[in-house]
Design a protein around this motif. Structure first.
Motif, PDB file in Angstrom:
ATOM      1  N   PRO A 257       0.845  -1.195   0.000  1.00 55.89           N
ATOM      2  CA  PRO A 257       0.000   0.000   0.000  1.00 55.89           C
ATOM      3  C   PRO A 257       0.884   1.250   0.000  1.00 55.89           C
ATOM      4  O   PRO A 257       2.022   1.213   0.482  1.00 55.89           O
ATOM      5  CB  PRO A 257      -0.779  -0.114   1.316  1.00 55.89           C
ATOM      6  N   PRO A 258       0.393   2.352  -0.531  1.00 51.25           N
ATOM      7  CA  PRO A 258       1.220   3.562  -0.615  1.00 51.25           C
ATOM      8  C   PRO A 258       1.582   4.108   0.769  1.00 51.25           C
ATOM      9  O   PRO A 258       0.701   4.361   1.595  1.00 51.25           O
ATOM     10  CB  PRO A 258       0.348   4.547  -1.389  1.00 51.25           C
ATOM     11  N   ALA A 259       2.889   4.269   1.000  1.00 57.78           N
ATOM     12  CA  ALA A 259       3.346   4.893   2.239  1.00 57.78           C
ATOM     13  C   ALA A 259       3.172   6.407   2.120  1.00 57.78           C
ATOM     14  O   ALA A 259       3.095   6.949   1.012  1.00 57.78           O
ATOM     15  CB  ALA A 259       4.791   4.530   2.512  1.00 57.78           C
ATOM     16  N   LEU A 260       3.118   7.088   3.240  1.00 54.45           N
ATOM     17  CA  LEU A 260       2.868   8.530   3.227  1.00 54.45           C
ATOM     18  C   LEU A 260       4.041   9.284   3.837  1.00 54.45           C
ATOM     19  O   LEU A 260       4.523   8.934   4.918  1.00 54.45           O
ATOM     20  CB  LEU A 260       1.608   8.879   4.031  1.00 54.45           C
ATOM     21  N   VAL A 261       4.479  10.321   3.143  1.00 51.72           N
ATOM     22  CA  VAL A 261       5.453  11.260   3.698  1.00 51.72           C
ATOM     23  C   VAL A 261       4.678  12.439   4.255  1.00 51.72           C
ATOM     24  O   VAL A 261       3.936  13.102   3.526  1.00 51.72           O
ATOM     25  CB  VAL A 261       6.459  11.730   2.634  1.00 51.72           C
ATOM     26  N   ILE A 262       4.826  12.699   5.547  1.00 52.71           N
ATOM     27  CA  ILE A 262       4.077  13.768   6.217  1.00 52.71           C
ATOM     28  C   ILE A 262       5.031  14.899   6.559  1.00 52.71           C
ATOM     29  O   ILE A 262       6.043  14.696   7.250  1.00 52.71           O
ATOM     30  CB  ILE A 262       3.378  13.253   7.491  1.00 52.71           C
ATOM     31  N   HIS A 263       4.728  16.068   6.068  1.00 50.24           N
ATOM     32  CA  HIS A 263       5.536  17.263   6.324  1.00 50.24           C
ATOM     33  C   HIS A 263       5.443  17.634   7.806  1.00 50.24           C
ATOM     34  O   HIS A 263       4.467  17.296   8.482  1.00 50.24           O
ATOM     35  CB  HIS A 263       5.028  18.418   5.449  1.00 50.24           C
ATOM     36  N   PRO A 264       6.453  18.335   8.329  1.00 47.11           N
ATOM     37  CA  PRO A 264       6.389  18.736   9.752  1.00 47.11           C
ATOM     38  C   PRO A 264       5.134  19.506  10.129  1.00 47.11           C
ATOM     39  O   PRO A 264       4.723  19.476  11.300  1.00 47.11           O
ATOM     40  CB  PRO A 264       7.645  19.601   9.919  1.00 47.11           C
ATOM     41  N   ASP A 265       4.494  20.173   9.159  1.00 45.10           N
ATOM     42  CA  ASP A 265       3.275  20.918   9.495  1.00 45.10           C
ATOM     43  C   ASP A 265       2.036  20.027   9.532  1.00 45.10           C
ATOM     44  O   ASP A 265       0.918  20.498   9.777  1.00 45.10           O
ATOM     45  CB  ASP A 265       3.057  22.070   8.513  1.00 45.10           C
ATOM     46  N   GLY A 266       2.235  18.696   9.291  1.00 44.17           N
ATOM     47  CA  GLY A 266       1.122  17.758   9.382  1.00 44.17           C
ATOM     48  C   GLY A 266       0.420  17.478   8.080  1.00 44.17           C
ATOM     49  O   GLY A 266      -0.483  16.641   8.032  1.00 44.17           O
ATOM     50  N   GLU A 267       0.785  18.167   7.015  1.00 41.41           N
ATOM     51  CA  GLU A 267       0.165  17.941   5.721  1.00 41.41           C
ATOM     52  C   GLU A 267       0.875  16.804   4.985  1.00 41.41           C
ATOM     53  O   GLU A 267       2.089  16.656   5.076  1.00 41.41           O
ATOM     54  CB  GLU A 267       0.213  19.216   4.872  1.00 41.41           C
ATOM     55  N   THR A 268       0.096  16.018   4.257  1.00 39.52           N
ATOM     56  CA  THR A 268       0.676  14.932   3.470  1.00 39.52           C
ATOM     57  C   THR A 268       1.460  15.521   2.312  1.00 39.52           C
ATOM     58  O   THR A 268       0.917  16.266   1.496  1.00 39.52           O
ATOM     59  CB  THR A 268      -0.420  14.003   2.923  1.00 39.52           C
ATOM     60  N   LEU A 269       2.734  15.187   2.244  1.00 42.74           N
ATOM     61  CA  LEU A 269       3.610  15.782   1.240  1.00 42.74           C
ATOM     62  C   LEU A 269       3.713  14.917  -0.008  1.00 42.74           C
ATOM     63  O   LEU A 269       3.717  15.407  -1.128  1.00 42.74           O
ATOM     64  CB  LEU A 269       5.010  15.990   1.836  1.00 42.74           C
ATOM     65  N   ASP A 270       3.775  13.620   0.183  1.00 40.82           N
ATOM     66  CA  ASP A 270       4.021  12.746  -0.954  1.00 40.82           C
ATOM     67  C   ASP A 270       3.555  11.330  -0.613  1.00 40.82           C
ATOM     68  O   ASP A 270       3.407  10.978   0.555  1.00 40.82           O
ATOM     69  CB  ASP A 270       5.521  12.731  -1.285  1.00 40.82           C
TER      70      ASP A 270
END
Length: 538
Positions: A257-270
């Protein structure tokens, strides 16, 4: 005196009867494995009960079967009878009736003996099973003994469906200060699924310790599993390398399943979406080891999980799903303790059908690297030129050989993963798009991806002419390695020396990866030659 023929009839059925004449006989008769059947006159019942109460029963005792003998039709209270009484005979009785009663006792005795033998065999099997389980647990414990534990960068929730986990999570320090992770999901669950985790883990630890690139780790694990596993078994996997300074992820994903990169501000980045087939399906010649390199901000997070997480509630037609899981994690501010509590609560509402794993990686400086006098780079410049023809392309791994030679020089070993990745992408582009004249466009779909590598194998097997030249120049004064890869293919049109036309369809993600890892990228000779400088910064 026993009724005529009673003892003989019992002996004929293999039963040795003993009549209790006095209380002194009981100590012998009640000893384990002594008497098989005791014939107890009615008058001896009180003495028998008194003796049984006053004498501790031996460990593993096998009390004999007791038959009470009455000399007349006496009213006998059942509560007065010992618990081991199996029958009451009123003597004398007709011979036919006596024969049937004796036969009944014999059958009861045979059943009891058969049950004892079965219990004994079951006990032996249970003990054997316990020993086997102990051996298997030791094997798994030893196999995972090199795993990195209690690292501040990693939070996990690992919930196997049974004793043995078909999901696999591994973490290890890289030889150059990076952090390697592998999250895998083998077909099925339980011990059959867990068997594949042993060769995969040993390969992972050995190659991470040597700071091998993610692409090489994926290729070697695939080779091992393809050789060892049955055809219907494979391993979906995500292999990640976090750079020593924590700002780059090099990753390979097959079937996960697609892993998620989460930016320090909490928004999904990639999203780290799967780009390959699972490990163990393709042969080494068909396997695609290309990786992706993703830059991340310090203190970003990477959320990885197996499909057991998003399939919670499937049987109730209420599966959590990727979107549902992602939305819940976002509402929980991506905090792993809260996510763990959420999953555990969901398990009380939704039935799990598979092993379940969730891993959170915190992207920051690993702290593994340390100053080493051996890191000082060699001051001696060198040049290397390698010519690769059709036979070498079919039978050898030229990039691994080149990188192995280069990294024997002082201070260059720590650049092995990135240098290998950049050079292998350039070489594969030259081979596939230059000599084999292929396009990456079909790889955009799963079916096209498989067909692409089948066609690649066929074209490579038929290749009779063509050459790829690889040149490396080490420039210690400029702290770089200049790389040139030239092929004898047809080339392509380009707008300028840095931007080939239709690069997305011709080269896929390889060109983007080279740009990320190098500088001064340029094209020449009608697109047949790519050059770049690989920086050797600290």
């Amino acid at each position: 005196m026993l009724q005529q023929g009673l003892r003989d009839q019992l002996l004929a059925f293999g039963i040795d009867p003993h009549r209790v004449e006095n209380i002194e006989q009981l100590a012998t008769l009640l000893h384990p494995d002594s008497a098989q059947v005791i014939l107890l006159p009615e008058a001896s019942i009180p003495d028998y009960l008194q003796f049984r109460e006053s004498t501790p029963e031996p460990v593993n005792s096998n009390p004999p079967h007791v038959v009470v003998l009455l000399t007349e039709a006496t009213k006998l209270d059942q509560e007065m009878l010992p618990t081991e009484v199996i029958d009451v005979w009123c003597l004398p009785m007709p011979d036919v009736a006596l024969k049937l009663r004796v036969q009944g006792v014999a059958e009861h005795h045979q059943l009891i003996e058969a049950a004892k033998e079965q219990k004994k065999n079951l006990g032996l099997q249970l003990e054997r099973s316990r020993q086997e389980q102990k051996i298997v647990r030791n094997i798994f414990t030893n196999a995972f003994s090199r795993a990195l534990e209690n690292d501040p960068h990693i939070d996990t929730l690992l919930l196997p469906l049974s004793t043995y986990n078909g999901d696999l999570f591994l973490a290890a320090k890289g030889g150059t200060g990076s952090l390697y992770l592998l999250l895998g999901d083998f077909t099925g669950h339980g011990l059959p699924a867990a068997i594949g985790t042993i060769p995969a883990s040993q390969t992972f630890f050995a190659m991470a310790e040597r700071a091998r690139p993610v692409s090489q780790i994926a290729r070697e694990i695939n080779r091992q599993l393809n050789l060892l596993l049955p055809e219907d078994m494979f391993c979906c996997a995500l292999i990640v390398e976090l750079s020593a300074n924590g700002d780059r992820l090099n990753w390979w994903s097959g079937g996960m399943p697609p892993a998620l990169v989460i930016h320090p501000d909490g928004e999904t980045l990639d999203y780290l979406s799967p780009q390959h087939l699972p490990l163990g399906i393709l042969s080494d010649g068909e396997f695609e080891s290309g990786i992706t390199s993703t830059r991340v901000a310090i203190n970003s997070q990477l959320l990885m999980y197996t499909d057991g997480t998003i399939e919670l509630g499937t049987s109730e037609q209420n599966a959590l799903g990727v979107d549902g899981f992602t939305q819940c994690c976002k509402q929980l501010d991506w905090k792993m303790p809260a996510i763990r509590a959420f999953i555990e609560e969901e398990l009380t509402k939704r039935e799990a059908h598979d092993d379940l794993s969730v891993v959170m990686l915190h992207c920051s400086e690993t702290g593994f690297a340390h100053p080493d006098p051996g890191d000082e780079r060699s001051p001696l410049p060198f040049e290397m030129c390698v010519n690769i023809g059709p036979n070498e392309a079919r039978t050898l791994d030229p990039v691994s050989t080149i990188i192995r030679s280069v990294c024997t020089l002082e201070g260059l070993a720590k650049f092995r993963p990135s240098l290998y990745t950049a050079l292998s992408e350039a070489y594969n582009n030259a081979l596939e798009h230059g000599l084999l004249n292929m396009s990456s466009a079909p790889k955009q779909s799963t079916e096209g991806f498989e067909n692409y590598y089948m066609e690649r194998s066929k074209r490579l097997a038929r290749l009779q002419r063509g050459q790829i030249d690889i040149e490396l120049r080490y420039k210690p004064q400029e702290a770089l390695i200049a790389v040139k890869v030239r092929d004898s293919g047809k080339g392509f049109r380009f707008d300028d020396e840095t931007q080939p036309l239709s690069q997305e369809h011709a080269f896929g993600r390889g060109l983007h990866l080279i740009r990320e890892l190098t500088r001064d990228l340029r094209w020449s000779e009608n697109g047949r030659c790519i050059e770049f400088n690989f920086p050797l910064g600290t």
